[in-house]
Design a protein around this motif. Structure first.
Motif, PDB file in Angstrom:
ATOM      1  N   ARG A 139       7.739   0.379  -0.962  1.00  0.00           N
ATOM      2  CA  ARG A 139       6.567   1.139  -1.187  1.00  0.00           C
ATOM      3  C   ARG A 139       5.484   1.839  -0.255  1.00  0.00           C
ATOM      4  NH1 ARG A 139       8.212   0.876  -7.585  1.00  0.00           N
ATOM      5  NH2 ARG A 139      10.015   1.370  -8.056  1.00  0.00           N
ATOM      6  N   MET A 140       5.495   0.730   0.486  1.00  0.00           N
ATOM      7  CA  MET A 140       3.979   0.722   1.261  1.00  0.00           C
ATOM      8  C   MET A 140       3.421   2.029   1.579  1.00  0.00           C
ATOM      9  SD  MET A 140       7.217  -2.038   2.398  1.00  0.00           S
ATOM     10  CE  MET A 140       7.911  -0.845   3.876  1.00  0.00           C
ATOM     11  N   SER A 141       4.362   2.811   2.121  1.00  0.00           N
ATOM     12  CA  SER A 141       4.039   4.486   2.747  1.00  0.00           C
ATOM     13  C   SER A 141       3.633   5.015   1.059  1.00  0.00           C
ATOM     14  CB  SER A 141       4.356   5.005   3.159  1.00  0.00           C
ATOM     15  OG  SER A 141       5.090   4.164   4.059  1.00  0.00           O
ATOM     16  N   THR A 142       4.244   5.204   0.177  1.00  0.00           N
ATOM     17  CA  THR A 142       3.760   5.908  -1.376  1.00  0.00           C
ATOM     18  C   THR A 142       2.129   4.825  -1.803  1.00  0.00           C
ATOM     19  OG1 THR A 142       5.521   4.494  -2.841  1.00  0.00           O
ATOM     20  CG2 THR A 142       5.769   6.392  -1.432  1.00  0.00           C
ATOM     21  N   ILE A 143       2.207   3.776  -1.351  1.00  0.00           N
ATOM     22  CA  ILE A 143       0.847   3.630  -2.584  1.00  0.00           C
ATOM     23  C   ILE A 143      -0.157   3.976  -1.293  1.00  0.00           C
ATOM     24  CG2 ILE A 143      -0.221   1.792  -2.508  1.00  0.00           C
ATOM     25  CD1 ILE A 143       1.947   0.020  -3.388  1.00  0.00           C
ATOM     26  N   TYR A 144       0.391   3.935   0.418  1.00  0.00           N
ATOM     27  CA  TYR A 144      -0.973   3.836   0.870  1.00  0.00           C
ATOM     28  C   TYR A 144      -0.906   5.853   1.043  1.00  0.00           C
ATOM     29  CZ  TYR A 144      -3.571   5.457   5.401  1.00  0.00           C
ATOM     30  OH  TYR A 144      -3.911   5.580   6.313  1.00  0.00           O
ATOM     31  N   THR A 145      -0.470   6.172   0.845  1.00  0.00           N
ATOM     32  CA  THR A 145      -0.329   7.995   0.987  1.00  0.00           C
ATOM     33  C   THR A 145      -0.820   8.035  -0.447  1.00  0.00           C
ATOM     34  OG1 THR A 145       2.069   8.080   2.041  1.00  0.00           O
ATOM     35  CG2 THR A 145       0.462   9.817   1.434  1.00  0.00           C
ATOM     36  N   ALA A 146      -1.347   7.823  -1.429  1.00  0.00           N
ATOM     37  CA  ALA A 146      -1.059   7.537  -2.880  1.00  0.00           C
ATOM     38  C   ALA A 146      -2.831   7.612  -3.023  1.00  0.00           C
ATOM     39  CB  ALA A 146      -0.795   6.688  -4.048  1.00  0.00           C
ATOM     40  N   GLY A 147      -3.562   6.520  -2.248  1.00  0.00           N
ATOM     41  CA  GLY A 147      -4.263   5.845  -1.508  1.00  0.00           C
ATOM     42  C   GLY A 147      -5.026   6.937  -1.113  1.00  0.00           C
ATOM     43  N   ILE A 148      -4.722   7.888  -0.022  1.00  0.00           N
ATOM     44  CA  ILE A 148      -5.411   8.938   0.876  1.00  0.00           C
ATOM     45  C   ILE A 148      -5.846  10.326  -0.061  1.00  0.00           C
ATOM     46  CG2 ILE A 148      -5.475  10.537   2.549  1.00  0.00           C
ATOM     47  CD1 ILE A 148      -5.923   7.770   3.778  1.00  0.00           C
TER      48      ILE A 148
END
Length: 334
Positions: A262-271
């Protein structure tokens, strides 16, 4: 002259050192009395007591040896079992302080965080408990109708789209079987098939990479054209064009080292959250190291407003020109 008191003593002082079998000792000699033939049964009683006592001690030792607890397992599972093993040497995040909610859910020293073993069934890997789901419902009800974006698709989530009937609900799921099994009756609910390519075992390298690359900063440009490896650039256009009130990160499963994390989903959610006004970002399975550390890194413990079980709620205010996800902490030495 005092009378002579008869007394007796055994032929051998200690029965254990006698070179003869105990049964051969049947007489005593006495001073002051006539020799009498002894009862063999009385001599056998101490021997029987000694034998029974010895057997009891041996039995106790055997039970102690075979029932002793085994050496406890290490708090970190072996590499082939844990998707979060690289974090054993993870450098400390940009901020070490945490809010009371975060501290109540995590150990005092983040580097010693115990890593949960992989779930045995991927079908149940991301299911919310009753209390967690009620916590999510109570958050969405006052906001409905709203714009709701969910990474992951579970049967219980369809109720969220029903509550948000007047708003927009989008599910992003990588498991085709789940998409086929779950059909929503709401016309305002959309389910999209997405692909995640980064395995959970690469989490450590990606975190170091994101800290060093300006392309991964909050104001580095639209996600669709981002050069950051953590950015999800192939989501449906619907995910990019709306400003989201609530974003739920509960996918992909990320329950094995080779499975997408979930690294990308958490980063994308932050953006995405920083592109809106005020967005609640909820991350599930925060008992796992990847979810915990990437939430601290890109959602920030300063924004953690509430939690229930393994579900953390970050409230992020957007429209900021900051080039950092989290404010730098000042360390005061008194």
């Amino acid at each position: 002259m005092p009378p002579q008191v008869p007394y007796c003593r055994p032929l051998l002082t200690t029965l254990a050192y006698s070179p003869f079998p105990p049964s051969s000792i049947t007489h005593k000699y006495c001073l002051g009395t006539k020799g009498k033939r002894m009862n063999p049964g009385k001599n056998l009683i101490p021997l029987l007591v000694f034998i029974l006592t010895t057997l009891s001690i041996l039995r106790l030792l055997k039970l102690t040896i075979f029932t002793a607890p085994s050496r406890p397992f290490s708090s970190s599972p072996p590499p082939q079992q844990s998707p979060s093993l690289p974090f054993s040497s993870l450098p400390s995040p940009q901020h070490n302080a945490c809010s009371p909610q975060a501290c109540s859910n995590t150990p005092s020293h983040p580097l010693e965080t115990s890593i949960s073993p992989p779930k045995t069934s991927s079908a149940n890997a991301t299911t919310l408990t009753k209390k967690e789901f009620k916590f999510l419902l109570n958050l969405i009800k006052p906001k409905a109708p709203c714009n709701l974006l969910i990474f992951g698709l579970e049967p219980q989530y369809i109720k969220l789209s029903e509550i948000n009937a007047g708003g927009i609900t989008i599910f992003l799921e990588d498991d085709s079987n789940k998409i086929r099994a779950i059909k929503s009756k709401s016309k305002r609910t959309e389910i999209y098939k997405v692909e995640y390519s980064i395995p959970a075992k690469d989490a450590y390298k990606l975190l170091k990479y994101a800290r060093q690359k300006p392309a991964c900063a909050p104001r580095s440009g639209p996600l669709q054209v981002s050069k950051c490896k953590l950015a999800l650039k192939n989501l449906p256009q619907e995910a990019y064009k709306h400003k989201w009130d609530v974003v739920v990160v509960d996918g992909p499963n990320g329950d094995t080292p080779d499975a997408p994390g979930r690294m990308s989903t958490i980063y994308t959610a932050g953006i995405i959250a920083r592109a809106g006004n005020t967005t609640d970002v909820l991350v599930h399975d925060t008992d796992r190291t990847i979810e915990k550390w990437f939430s601290w890194e890109f959602l920030c413990d300063d924004n953690l407003v509430s939690s229930k079980g393994k579900l953390w709620n970050f409230r992020i205010t957007g429209q900021s020109n900051s080039t950092r996800f989290c404010p730098a902490k000042k360390i005061v030495i008194e």
